[in-house]
Design a protein around this motif. Structure first.
Motif, PDB file in Angstrom:
ATOM      1  N   HIS A 173       7.768  10.158  -1.158  1.00 58.66           N
ATOM      2  CA  HIS A 173       6.598  10.922  -1.573  1.00 58.66           C
ATOM      3  C   HIS A 173       5.481  10.842  -0.542  1.00 58.66           C
ATOM      4  O   HIS A 173       4.869  11.856  -0.191  1.00 58.66           O
ATOM      5  N   ILE A 174       5.184   9.642  -0.048  1.00 56.84           N
ATOM      6  CA  ILE A 174       4.119   9.494   0.949  1.00 56.84           C
ATOM      7  C   ILE A 174       4.495  10.228   2.233  1.00 56.84           C
ATOM      8  O   ILE A 174       3.651  10.890   2.854  1.00 56.84           O
ATOM      9  N   ALA A 175       5.751  10.137   2.620  1.00 52.59           N
ATOM     10  CA  ALA A 175       6.202  10.857   3.822  1.00 52.59           C
ATOM     11  C   ALA A 175       5.950  12.350   3.669  1.00 52.59           C
ATOM     12  O   ALA A 175       5.512  13.032   4.613  1.00 52.59           O
ATOM     13  N   HIS A 176       6.198  12.876   2.475  1.00 54.19           N
ATOM     14  CA  HIS A 176       5.977  14.300   2.218  1.00 54.19           C
ATOM     15  C   HIS A 176       4.495  14.655   2.329  1.00 54.19           C
ATOM     16  O   HIS A 176       4.127  15.662   2.953  1.00 54.19           O
ATOM     17  N   LEU A 177       3.623  13.822   1.736  1.00 58.37           N
ATOM     18  CA  LEU A 177       2.191  14.094   1.808  1.00 58.37           C
ATOM     19  C   LEU A 177       1.685  14.023   3.251  1.00 58.37           C
ATOM     20  O   LEU A 177       0.794  14.775   3.636  1.00 58.37           O
ATOM     21  N   VAL A 204      11.120  -2.143  -2.818  1.00 54.58           N
ATOM     22  CA  VAL A 204      11.163  -0.679  -2.804  1.00 54.58           C
ATOM     23  C   VAL A 204       9.745  -0.112  -2.738  1.00 54.58           C
ATOM     24  O   VAL A 204       9.495   0.895  -2.063  1.00 54.58           O
ATOM     25  N   ILE A 205       8.808  -0.765  -3.437  1.00 57.07           N
ATOM     26  CA  ILE A 205       7.408  -0.338  -3.342  1.00 57.07           C
ATOM     27  C   ILE A 205       6.938  -0.436  -1.896  1.00 57.07           C
ATOM     28  O   ILE A 205       6.293   0.480  -1.370  1.00 57.07           O
ATOM     29  N   ALA A 206       7.271  -1.540  -1.230  1.00 53.90           N
ATOM     30  CA  ALA A 206       6.883  -1.714   0.172  1.00 53.90           C
ATOM     31  C   ALA A 206       7.524  -0.650   1.057  1.00 53.90           C
ATOM     32  O   ALA A 206       6.896  -0.126   1.983  1.00 53.90           O
ATOM     33  N   ARG A 207       8.755  -0.320   0.737  1.00 50.57           N
ATOM     34  CA  ARG A 207       9.437   0.723   1.511  1.00 50.57           C
ATOM     35  C   ARG A 207       8.674   2.040   1.397  1.00 50.57           C
ATOM     36  O   ARG A 207       8.476   2.760   2.386  1.00 50.57           O
ATOM     37  N   ALA A 208       8.241   2.364   0.171  1.00 54.31           N
ATOM     38  CA  ALA A 208       7.520   3.614  -0.050  1.00 54.31           C
ATOM     39  C   ALA A 208       6.146   3.602   0.604  1.00 54.31           C
ATOM     40  O   ALA A 208       5.754   4.565   1.274  1.00 54.31           O
ATOM     41  N   LYS A 209       5.399   2.521   0.438  1.00 54.51           N
ATOM     42  CA  LYS A 209       4.057   2.444   1.021  1.00 54.51           C
ATOM     43  C   LYS A 209       4.110   2.481   2.541  1.00 54.51           C
ATOM     44  O   LYS A 209       3.229   3.038   3.206  1.00 54.51           O
ATOM     45  N   GLY A 210       5.154   1.887   3.108  1.00 52.73           N
ATOM     46  CA  GLY A 210       5.289   1.843   4.559  1.00 52.73           C
ATOM     47  C   GLY A 210       5.556   3.180   5.205  1.00 52.73           C
ATOM     48  O   GLY A 210       5.477   3.311   6.439  1.00 52.73           O
ATOM     49  N   GLU A 211       5.873   4.186   4.412  1.00 50.40           N
ATOM     50  CA  GLU A 211       6.050   5.529   4.974  1.00 50.40           C
ATOM     51  C   GLU A 211       4.772   6.021   5.646  1.00 50.40           C
ATOM     52  O   GLU A 211       4.828   6.847   6.556  1.00 50.40           O
ATOM     53  N   THR A 229      -3.441  -8.557   6.507  1.00 48.96           N
ATOM     54  CA  THR A 229      -2.686  -9.718   6.991  1.00 48.96           C
ATOM     55  C   THR A 229      -2.448 -10.752   5.898  1.00 48.96           C
ATOM     56  O   THR A 229      -1.621 -11.651   6.084  1.00 48.96           O
ATOM     57  N   ASP A 230      -3.149 -10.638   4.774  1.00 52.72           N
ATOM     58  CA  ASP A 230      -2.988 -11.606   3.688  1.00 52.72           C
ATOM     59  C   ASP A 230      -1.902 -11.193   2.694  1.00 52.72           C
ATOM     60  O   ASP A 230      -1.666 -11.895   1.713  1.00 52.72           O
ATOM     61  N   ASP A 231      -1.255 -10.080   2.946  1.00 51.10           N
ATOM     62  CA  ASP A 231      -0.163  -9.611   2.101  1.00 51.10           C
ATOM     63  C   ASP A 231       1.090  -9.547   2.962  1.00 51.10           C
ATOM     64  O   ASP A 231       1.179  -8.737   3.889  1.00 51.10           O
ATOM     65  N   ASP A 232       2.063 -10.407   2.660  1.00 48.21           N
ATOM     66  CA  ASP A 232       3.250 -10.513   3.518  1.00 48.21           C
ATOM     67  C   ASP A 232       4.014  -9.201   3.634  1.00 48.21           C
ATOM     68  O   ASP A 232       4.525  -8.854   4.697  1.00 48.21           O
ATOM     69  N   ALA A 233       4.079  -8.441   2.537  1.00 48.50           N
ATOM     70  CA  ALA A 233       4.821  -7.184   2.567  1.00 48.50           C
ATOM     71  C   ALA A 233       4.104  -6.125   3.388  1.00 48.50           C
ATOM     72  O   ALA A 233       4.744  -5.238   3.954  1.00 48.50           O
ATOM     73  N   VAL A 234       2.790  -6.222   3.462  1.00 51.85           N
ATOM     74  CA  VAL A 234       2.023  -5.248   4.244  1.00 51.85           C
ATOM     75  C   VAL A 234       2.110  -5.561   5.730  1.00 51.85           C
ATOM     76  O   VAL A 234       2.411  -4.676   6.548  1.00 51.85           O
ATOM     77  N   ILE A 235       1.839  -6.786   6.109  1.00 49.78           N
ATOM     78  CA  ILE A 235       1.839  -7.105   7.538  1.00 49.78           C
ATOM     79  C   ILE A 235       3.245  -6.959   8.134  1.00 49.78           C
ATOM     80  O   ILE A 235       3.398  -6.677   9.329  1.00 49.78           O
ATOM     81  N   ALA A 236       4.271  -7.058   7.295  1.00 56.08           N
ATOM     82  CA  ALA A 236       5.638  -6.842   7.772  1.00 56.08           C
ATOM     83  C   ALA A 236       5.857  -5.398   8.203  1.00 56.08           C
ATOM     84  O   ALA A 236       6.797  -5.102   8.952  1.00 56.08           O
ATOM     85  N   MET A 237       4.993  -4.500   7.760  1.00 55.78           N
ATOM     86  CA  MET A 237       5.118  -3.090   8.140  1.00 55.78           C
ATOM     87  C   MET A 237       4.801  -2.853   9.610  1.00 55.78           C
ATOM     88  O   MET A 237       5.048  -1.762  10.130  1.00 55.78           O
ATOM     89  N   ALA A 238       4.257  -3.843  10.287  1.00 55.66           N
ATOM     90  CA  ALA A 238       3.956  -3.700  11.712  1.00 55.66           C
ATOM     91  C   ALA A 238       5.196  -3.323  12.512  1.00 55.66           C
ATOM     92  O   ALA A 238       5.114  -2.608  13.517  1.00 55.66           O
TER      93      ALA A 238
END
Length: 470
Positions: A173-177, A204-211, A229-238
């Motif tokens: 969905h994010i990729a589409h937007l 899966v949420i991280a996969r979607a947000k990382g789009e 940087t305080d959220d492991d799933a977010v900083i992994a998106m680097a």
């Protein structure tokens, strides 16, 4: 919107000019889906709905000044006909937004996503970016496949920044937007438990947000990913982006850092902002410690756009709440404080709200009125019980649990043996109002929190006399 003739719009949207519409007629007003918002020069987009069909308002829209109607069935008005129903009309709207964006090469698009905090962060950007140039941002949570392009279509040749809140209902969905409005700067706030029932897991949420970060241009092309940087799933998106990564958070390693965080008796947070070896004190006008991370994300964006740390601190300090039912504080004449945070809820935002209530309620009798958290799937019971346990550690005197779906909150609180507060379970909003009207005394504080479907904003309406309809 930038001025476009109907023949050009028809080409972009893959529609056919019909009725009395003329190819050279020009749309130079807003694009709207609500006929009541039509202004001279508008394009009215007709969509079907559960209760009303926009096509039925086509003539009224043209009478109010719309140049034409974009829809999926013929109407008695100048119109552009799209084959395929509402889905194709929405797709046509996205194509139109992309064409407008491509015609504005000097406009920077900043996209914000995350499980919580999106609207507040977008609202902050909407207030501070105008210091650097003309800015477009959506009202409220206008963040889906309709609200997203409608926001973009408000831009014109003078627009310098477009700040967009980007939500996701599923992978892709994010990729589409981002196809409709490609961001140069992408901000990811957090990956939490919101919509766990829909996505299935935090991964899966991280996969979607990382789009969002995957959609950014490369560092060489100016792309910037602003990551918590305080959220492991977010900083992994680097690792998922070729854009330059800017980290923000509380850790010393963050590029944009907050230290010496404190929360005043008013519930408003302050901190020392560090960016690139320079520091400034920030005193927020927003309620809650959790606002520090939202403010840091905005600070990182502003720094990337060239604003100095002192000016960033001043801008953040002057920002005020914009969207309703998000830590909306009302002081009644009798001294009762009503904190309406009823727009939505997930486990992380529930925890943040209870922390804020603890700060605001120090030395006062406090009530937590909690509805259920929707879309948690198999985690529903466990997460509601956990919220109940959190209540017992937050200094709450009276817990009011609203509705059968929130019953596990009461059970979680009851399982804590050394809690001396009181739990009242009620069936619905009306019973909650009755309980509060009977028990509230001057100087008490009451906080309302639950998912939108719980309807707790109606409790706030009854307690304060404010209009609940958004």
């Amino acid at each position: 919107m930038i001025a476009l003739t109907l023949d050009r719009i028809a080409e972009i949207t893959r529609s056919r000019i019909r009725g009395s519409a003329q190819p050279t007629d020009t749309v130079n007003g807003p694009v709207v889906v609500d006929s009541r918002q039509v202004a001279p020069g508008s394009l009215f987009v007709a969509l079907g709905g559960e209760r009303v069909d926009g096509h039925d308002f086509a003539a009224a829209a043209v009478e109010a000044g719309a140049v034409a109607v974009l829809g999926s069935r013929p109407v008695d008005a100048p119109h552009l006909l799209v084959e395929g129903g509402d889905d194709e009309v929405v797709a046509a709207l996205a194509r139109l937004a992309r064409a407008v964006v491509d015609g504005l090469p000097d406009a920077d698009i900043i996209g914000v996503t995350g499980s919580s905090g999106k609207t507040t962060t977008k609202d902050l950007l909407a207030q501070v970016l105008p210091r650097l140039g003309p800015t477009i941002a959506p009202p409220g949570s206008f963040n889906n496949e309709i609200g997203h392009p409608l926001t973009v279509l408000r831009a014109d040749e003078t627009t310098r920044f477009i700040a967009l809140e980007i939500a996701a209902r599923g992978v892709g969905h994010i990729a589409h937007l981002c196809e409709a409005a490609p961001p140069r700067i992408g901000v990811v706030l957090n990956v939490g438990s919101a919509h766990m029932g829909e996505f299935g897991s935090r991964a899966v949420i991280a996969r979607a947000k990382g789009e969002l970060v995957e959609a950014l241009p490369s560092a060489d092309e100016g792309g910037v990913a602003v990551l918590n940087t305080d959220d492991d799933a977010v900083i992994a998106m680097a690792s998922r982006t070729t854009a330059r990564v800017v980290g923000y958070g509380l850790a010393e390693t963050a590029d944009v850092r907050a230290r010496e965080v404190d929360v005043r008796a008013s519930g408003r947070a302050g901190f020392t902002l560090d960016i690139g070896g320079r520091s400034a004190r920030v005193d927020l006008g927003l309620i809650g410690r959790h606002q520090v991370h939202n403010a840091l994300a905005v600070a990182a964006v502003l720094a990337e756009l060239g604003m100095g740390v002192d000016d960033i601190a001043a801008a953040l300090g002057e920002a005020t709440p914009r969207s309703r039912w998000r830590m909306e504080v009302t002081e009644r004449a009798d001294g009762v404080t009503v904190v309406n945070d009823a727009y939505n809820a997930n486990p992380e935002s529930m925890s943040a709200a209870l922390d804020t209530l603890a700060a605001l309620g120090a030395g006062r009798r406090s009530f937590a009125v909690l509805g259920h958290m929707a879309e948690l799937g198999d985690a529903h019971r466990a997460e509601h019980e956990r919220v109940g346990r959190l209540v017992t550690r937050s200094g709450v005197d009276v817990l009011v649990v609203v509705g059968e779906q929130a019953a596990a909150v009461a059970e979680g609180a009851a399982a804590v043996a050394d809690w001396h507060g009181e739990t009242v379970a009620v069936a619905d909003v009306a019973e909650a109002v009755a309980v509060l009207n009977e028990r509230l005394r001057p100087k008490d504080i009451v906080m309302l929190k639950g998912s939108r479907v719980a309807g707790l904003e109606k409790v706030a309406e009854q307690l304060t006399g404010a209009e609940a309809a958004e």
